[in-house]
Motif scaffolding. Structure first.
Motif, PDB file in Angstrom:
ATOM      1  N   GLU A  83       0.837  -1.199   0.000  1.00 54.48           N
ATOM      2  CA  GLU A  83       0.000   0.000   0.000  1.00 54.48           C
ATOM      3  C   GLU A  83       0.877   1.255   0.000  1.00 54.48           C
ATOM      4  OE1 GLU A  83      -3.486   2.274   2.581  1.00 54.48           O
ATOM      5  OE2 GLU A  83      -2.984   0.190   3.083  1.00 54.48           O
ATOM      6  N   ALA A  84       2.010   1.211   0.736  1.00 52.65           N
ATOM      7  CA  ALA A  84       2.934   2.348   0.734  1.00 52.65           C
ATOM      8  C   ALA A  84       3.469   2.591  -0.675  1.00 52.65           C
ATOM      9  CB  ALA A  84       4.082   2.088   1.707  1.00 52.65           C
ATOM     10  N   LEU A  85       3.854   1.521  -1.368  1.00 51.42           N
ATOM     11  CA  LEU A  85       4.341   1.651  -2.744  1.00 51.42           C
ATOM     12  C   LEU A  85       3.261   2.210  -3.654  1.00 51.42           C
ATOM     13  CD1 LEU A  85       6.459  -1.597  -3.311  1.00 51.42           C
ATOM     14  CD2 LEU A  85       7.251   0.769  -3.586  1.00 51.42           C
ATOM     15  N   ASP A  86       2.037   1.716  -3.482  1.00 47.63           N
ATOM     16  CA  ASP A  86       0.930   2.206  -4.302  1.00 47.63           C
ATOM     17  C   ASP A  86       0.665   3.692  -4.061  1.00 47.63           C
ATOM     18  OD1 ASP A  86       0.643  -0.318  -5.353  1.00 47.63           O
ATOM     19  OD2 ASP A  86      -1.044  -0.890  -4.059  1.00 47.63           O
ATOM     20  N   ARG A  87       0.993   4.172  -2.859  1.00 48.95           N
ATOM     21  CA  ARG A  87       0.809   5.581  -2.532  1.00 48.95           C
ATOM     22  C   ARG A  87       2.055   6.410  -2.866  1.00 48.95           C
ATOM     23  NH1 ARG A  87      -3.282   6.221   1.414  1.00 48.95           N
ATOM     24  NH2 ARG A  87      -2.974   8.477   1.119  1.00 48.95           N
ATOM     25  N   GLY A  88       3.066   5.756  -3.475  1.00 44.69           N
ATOM     26  CA  GLY A  88       4.234   6.486  -3.957  1.00 44.69           C
ATOM     27  C   GLY A  88       5.406   6.548  -2.996  1.00 44.69           C
ATOM     28  N   ILE A  89       5.407   5.682  -1.957  1.00 46.32           N
ATOM     29  CA  ILE A  89       6.504   5.677  -0.980  1.00 46.32           C
ATOM     30  C   ILE A  89       7.371   4.446  -1.212  1.00 46.32           C
ATOM     31  CG2 ILE A  89       7.123   5.599   1.470  1.00 46.32           C
ATOM     32  CD1 ILE A  89       4.421   6.932   2.064  1.00 46.32           C
ATOM     33  N   ALA A  90       8.621   4.662  -1.628  1.00 46.79           N
ATOM     34  CA  ALA A  90       9.565   3.560  -1.875  1.00 46.79           C
ATOM     35  C   ALA A  90      10.661   3.613  -0.818  1.00 46.79           C
ATOM     36  CB  ALA A  90      10.173   3.683  -3.270  1.00 46.79           C
ATOM     37  N   THR A  91      10.969   2.454  -0.228  1.00 45.94           N
ATOM     38  CA  THR A  91      11.987   2.377   0.821  1.00 45.94           C
ATOM     39  C   THR A  91      13.149   1.524   0.340  1.00 45.94           C
ATOM     40  OG1 THR A  91      10.277   2.584   2.522  1.00 45.94           O
ATOM     41  CG2 THR A  91      12.427   1.765   3.225  1.00 45.94           C
ATOM     42  N   VAL A  92      14.354   2.069   0.453  1.00 47.23           N
ATOM     43  CA  VAL A  92      15.577   1.337   0.094  1.00 47.23           C
ATOM     44  C   VAL A  92      16.321   1.033   1.391  1.00 47.23           C
ATOM     45  CG1 VAL A  92      17.752   1.399  -1.169  1.00 47.23           C
ATOM     46  CG2 VAL A  92      15.714   2.492  -2.141  1.00 47.23           C
ATOM     47  N   PHE A 170       9.976   3.813 -11.253  1.00 47.59           N
ATOM     48  CA  PHE A 170       8.653   3.249 -10.973  1.00 47.59           C
ATOM     49  C   PHE A 170       7.708   4.244 -10.300  1.00 47.59           C
ATOM     50  CE2 PHE A 170      10.846  -0.791 -11.756  1.00 47.59           C
ATOM     51  CZ  PHE A 170       9.908  -1.410 -12.572  1.00 47.59           C
ATOM     52  N   GLY A 171       8.071   5.535 -10.361  1.00 46.48           N
ATOM     53  CA  GLY A 171       7.110   6.574 -10.010  1.00 46.48           C
ATOM     54  C   GLY A 171       7.017   6.929  -8.544  1.00 46.48           C
ATOM     55  N   ALA A 172       8.058   6.649  -7.764  1.00 48.90           N
ATOM     56  CA  ALA A 172       8.027   7.030  -6.348  1.00 48.90           C
ATOM     57  C   ALA A 172       7.932   8.540  -6.218  1.00 48.90           C
ATOM     58  CB  ALA A 172       9.274   6.518  -5.640  1.00 48.90           C
ATOM     59  N   LYS A 173       7.129   8.982  -5.253  1.00 51.44           N
ATOM     60  CA  LYS A 173       7.080  10.404  -4.904  1.00 51.44           C
ATOM     61  C   LYS A 173       7.951  10.675  -3.686  1.00 51.44           C
ATOM     62  CE  LYS A 173       2.281  10.924  -6.492  1.00 51.44           C
ATOM     63  NZ  LYS A 173       0.903  11.251  -6.028  1.00 51.44           N
ATOM     64  N   VAL A 174       8.034   9.650  -2.823  1.00 49.47           N
ATOM     65  CA  VAL A 174       8.834   9.748  -1.600  1.00 49.47           C
ATOM     66  C   VAL A 174       9.818   8.594  -1.578  1.00 49.47           C
ATOM     67  CG1 VAL A 174       8.797   9.705   0.937  1.00 49.47           C
ATOM     68  CG2 VAL A 174       6.976  10.876  -0.324  1.00 49.47           C
ATOM     69  N   LEU A 175      11.086   8.909  -1.347  1.00 49.69           N
ATOM     70  CA  LEU A 175      12.136   7.895  -1.303  1.00 49.69           C
ATOM     71  C   LEU A 175      12.725   7.878   0.100  1.00 49.69           C
ATOM     72  CD1 LEU A 175      13.957   5.897  -2.869  1.00 49.69           C
ATOM     73  CD2 LEU A 175      15.410   7.846  -3.457  1.00 49.69           C
ATOM     74  N   VAL A 176      12.596   6.734   0.783  1.00 50.86           N
ATOM     75  CA  VAL A 176      13.134   6.576   2.136  1.00 50.86           C
ATOM     76  C   VAL A 176      14.411   5.745   2.045  1.00 50.86           C
ATOM     77  CG1 VAL A 176      12.673   5.804   4.493  1.00 50.86           C
ATOM     78  CG2 VAL A 176      10.784   6.611   3.056  1.00 50.86           C
ATOM     79  N   LEU A 177      15.525   6.308   2.507  1.00 53.03           N
ATOM     80  CA  LEU A 177      16.829   5.653   2.396  1.00 53.03           C
ATOM     81  C   LEU A 177      17.358   5.329   3.791  1.00 53.03           C
ATOM     82  CD1 LEU A 177      18.241   8.042  -0.325  1.00 53.03           C
ATOM     83  CD2 LEU A 177      17.553   5.674  -0.686  1.00 53.03           C
ATOM     84  N   ASP A 178      17.542   4.046   4.047  1.00 48.41           N
ATOM     85  CA  ASP A 178      17.971   3.571   5.361  1.00 48.41           C
ATOM     86  C   ASP A 178      19.489   3.461   5.405  1.00 48.41           C
ATOM     87  OD1 ASP A 178      18.333   2.257   7.794  1.00 48.41           O
ATOM     88  OD2 ASP A 178      17.766   0.304   6.984  1.00 48.41           O
ATOM     89  N   GLU A 179      20.150   4.440   6.018  1.00 47.64           N
ATOM     90  CA  GLU A 179      21.606   4.415   6.212  1.00 47.64           C
ATOM     91  C   GLU A 179      22.350   4.013   4.919  1.00 47.64           C
ATOM     92  OE1 GLU A 179      23.273   5.257   8.888  1.00 47.64           O
ATOM     93  OE2 GLU A 179      22.044   4.947  10.670  1.00 47.64           O
ATOM     94  N   PRO A 180      22.130   4.717   3.802  1.00 51.98           N
ATOM     95  CA  PRO A 180      22.712   4.273   2.536  1.00 51.98           C
ATOM     96  C   PRO A 180      24.235   4.344   2.480  1.00 51.98           C
ATOM     97  CG  PRO A 180      21.742   6.451   2.287  1.00 51.98           C
ATOM     98  CD  PRO A 180      21.348   5.956   3.649  1.00 51.98           C
ATOM     99  N   THR A 181      24.851   5.138   3.372  1.00 50.39           N
ATOM    100  CA  THR A 181      26.318   5.276   3.334  1.00 50.39           C
ATOM    101  C   THR A 181      27.008   4.594   4.508  1.00 50.39           C
ATOM    102  OG1 THR A 181      26.252   7.387   4.559  1.00 50.39           O
ATOM    103  CG2 THR A 181      26.113   7.506   2.153  1.00 50.39           C
ATOM    104  N   ALA A 182      26.234   3.858   5.324  1.00 50.45           N
ATOM    105  CA  ALA A 182      26.786   3.340   6.587  1.00 50.45           C
ATOM    106  C   ALA A 182      27.974   2.413   6.387  1.00 50.45           C
ATOM    107  CB  ALA A 182      25.694   2.622   7.371  1.00 50.45           C
ATOM    108  N   ALA A 183      27.924   1.558   5.367  1.00 50.72           N
ATOM    109  CA  ALA A 183      28.985   0.559   5.188  1.00 50.72           C
ATOM    110  C   ALA A 183      29.963   0.949   4.087  1.00 50.72           C
ATOM    111  CB  ALA A 183      28.356  -0.803   4.881  1.00 50.72           C
ATOM    112  N   LEU A 184      29.966   2.228   3.693  1.00 53.01           N
ATOM    113  CA  LEU A 184      30.762   2.650   2.545  1.00 53.01           C
ATOM    114  C   LEU A 184      31.917   3.550   2.960  1.00 53.01           C
ATOM    115  CD1 LEU A 184      27.856   3.552   0.085  1.00 53.01           C
ATOM    116  CD2 LEU A 184      29.020   1.355   0.349  1.00 53.01           C
ATOM    117  N   GLY A 185      32.968   3.553   2.145  1.00 48.91           N
ATOM    118  CA  GLY A 185      34.086   4.468   2.346  1.00 48.91           C
ATOM    119  C   GLY A 185      33.728   5.865   1.877  1.00 48.91           C
TER     120      GLY A 185
END
Length: 276
Positions: A83-92, A170-185
């Protein structure tokens, strides 16, 4: 102002005094934030601050116990992630849901594969998926020459970028990013932040979850600080500098108290100390 004008002016996502309890355990209490098109809202906090719980509420995995959750001005309680995806919320999520041995294009369309033909002649449209994956990555500034290579051969930063480009496509309006740089240099973190900014520039509202105030301040427009499940601060970028954001993130007065406690105390004479 008409009702349509109000809806148009409303944030893409708005949380007001949201709390979440698991029995007697308080995971979140009284948290508020806004996500606007073309802006990045950074949620900062250490482990145990409540960031994961907040993600789960926005992504539709959990429902808040109390408080208001609005999507484009409309009160809602999401039943599930679909339902979140259908409402435009994508979580990575930090541990990306990819199939390492599958090619990049297959992971890009995983679960949403286009087909051609009918009935028993229906087949996946592989050519279209290859072309689209390459062009969409290129549009985000990712020049990946071979989309047939297994996604597992890409760096962690490149995999994050593919996931961001996929959400945009895929048309996300809101993009939620969970610690995308945590394991990166440092270099790979810079690459990911560049594509986070590209998603913002494409008009998405971005929620960046991080424990790194330096990364947040590079791209953020709004900052929400969490500490043990409650809000420790909420600021626009124009209202706070990096030093103060870092101080608040690190605990501020608590750090000062700790530094006093850790100062080397003078050793009494009878234990071998010497007067100066």
């Amino acid at each position: 102002m008409t009702q349509d004008d109000v809806a148009e002016a409303a944030p893409l996502v708005e949380l007001r005094d949201v709390s979440k309890y698991y029995g007697n355990i308080r995971a979140l209490e009284g948290v508020s934030l806004e996500v606007h098109p073309g802006e990045i809202t950074c949620v900062l906090g250490d482990n145990g601050a409540g960031k994961s719980t907040l993600i789960k509420i926005i992504a539709g995995l959990h429902q808040q116990s109390s408080g208001s959750f609005r999507i484009e001005g409309k009160e809602t309680k999401l039943a599930n992630p679909r339902e979140a995806l259908d409402r435009g919320i994508a979580t990575v999520y930090q541990d990306l849901a990819v199939v390492p041995l599958m090619p990049v294009w297959r992971n890009f369309f995983l679960g949403s594969e286009p087909t051609n033909g009918r009935g028993p002649f229906r087949r996946m449209d592989v050519d279209m998926m290859r072309r689209t994956t390459h062009s969409e990555l290129l549009r985000m500034g990712i020049d990946l020459r071979d989309v047939d290579q297994p996604i597992g051969t890409l760096s962690g930063g490149e995999r994050q970028c593919v996931a961001i480009a996929r959400a945009v496509y895929f048309g996300a309006k809101v993009l939620v990013l969970d610690e995308p740089t945590a394991a990166l240099g440092v270099k790979q973190s810079g690459v990911v932040l560049k594509y986070v900014a590209a998603a913002r520039d494409a008009g998405l509202g971005v929620v960046l979850i991080t424990h790194n105030p330096h990364h947040a301040y590079l791209v953020g427009d709004r900052f929400v600080l969490l500490k043990r499940g409650v809000m420790a601060g909420s600021h626009l970028k124009s209202e706070i500098g990096l030093d103060e954001l870092t101080r608040q993130m690190a605990g501020g007065s608590e750090l000062e108290q700790l530094s006093h406690e850790l100062e080397r105390a003078p050793v009494p004479d009878h234990l071998g100390g010497h007067e100066r």
